[in-house]
Write an enzyme that holds these catalytic residues in place. Structure first.
Site, short mmCIF file in Angstrom:
data_model
loop_
_atom_site.label_atom_id
_atom_site.label_comp_id
_atom_site.label_asym_id
_atom_site.label_seq_id
_atom_site.Cartn_x
_atom_site.Cartn_y
_atom_site.Cartn_z
N ARG A 137 11.69 -4.35 -0.54
CA ARG A 137 11.91 -5.19 0.65
C ARG A 137 12.96 -6.26 0.36
NH1 ARG A 137 9.19 -7.77 5.17
NH2 ARG A 137 10.93 -8.84 6.16
N ARG A 171 13.85 -2.75 7.37
CA ARG A 171 13.05 -2.99 6.16
C ARG A 171 12.36 -1.72 5.67
NH1 ARG A 171 10.18 -7.22 9.83
NH2 ARG A 171 12.36 -7.36 10.26
N ASP A 179 7.15 -3.88 5.67
CA ASP A 179 6.80 -5.23 6.11
C ASP A 179 5.28 -5.29 6.20
OD1 ASP A 179 7.09 -7.82 7.13
OD2 ASP A 179 7.25 -7.11 9.20
N ASP A 224 2.37 -7.98 7.30
CA ASP A 224 2.10 -9.28 7.91
C ASP A 224 0.60 -9.54 7.93
OD1 ASP A 224 4.76 -9.95 8.54
OD2 ASP A 224 4.67 -8.85 10.43
#
Length: 159
Positions: free
Chosen positions: A83, A92, A95, A97
């Site tokens: 990343r 990307r 990712d 989150d």
């Protein structure tokens, strides 16, 4: 143990494989176990549009780690996948989150829980509601109610 929900997304390399592999890597985080994983979804990029579509999913985990430490572990997995954070909404390889962490509301440098834009993004809400139909976003309300307002975002469930 705290229930946490993690959004996964990728659009470089082999995005489906990246997300599937990340599910396995989440299970290797210390003091953490994967409870549920959503289906995979394809979504158009938001923000910077000149990039490939994304593959997205959500995982529910139970963890004994504090939110800040869980975030560090997630960032280590992202780094292992190559990343790069070149600019906002950039393509990307992976990712991860931290969307929700129990009922916590956190507003610290580098960590905002609930994730600040999750209630506006069908690519987060569809897989989240799939695995936690009655989930509430602290300070906002039922995730399913926000999903109804995002139906024009073109999120497609993959087989």
């Amino acid at each position: 143990m705290t229930a946490a929900f993690i959004g996964l997304g990728a659009n470089l390399g082999d995005p489906q494989r990246q997300v599937q592999q990340a599910f396995q890597e989440l299970a290797a985080i210390p003091h953490t176990r994967v409870v549920r994983t959503s289906s995979l979804y394809r979504s158009a990029p938001l923000g910077y549009a000149e990039q490939p579509s994304f593959v997205n999913a959500v995982a529910q985990v139970e963890t004994g780690l504090p939110a800040e430490r869980l975030l560090v572990e997630l960032q280590a997995i992202e780094a292992a996948h190559g990343r790069r954070r070149s600019f906002a909404n950039a393509p990307r390889t992976l990712d991860l989150d931290l969307l929700l962490f129990g009922n916590a509301a956190v507003d610290a440098p580098g960590l905002k829980i609930p994730h600040p834009r999750m209630h506006e993004r069908a690519f987060v809400l569809r897989p989240l509601v799939e695995i936690a139909e009655d989930i509430t976003i602290p300070g906002r309300g039922l995730a399913s109610a926000f999903l109804e307002a995002c139906t024009n975002q073109g999120v497609e469930k993959l087989d």
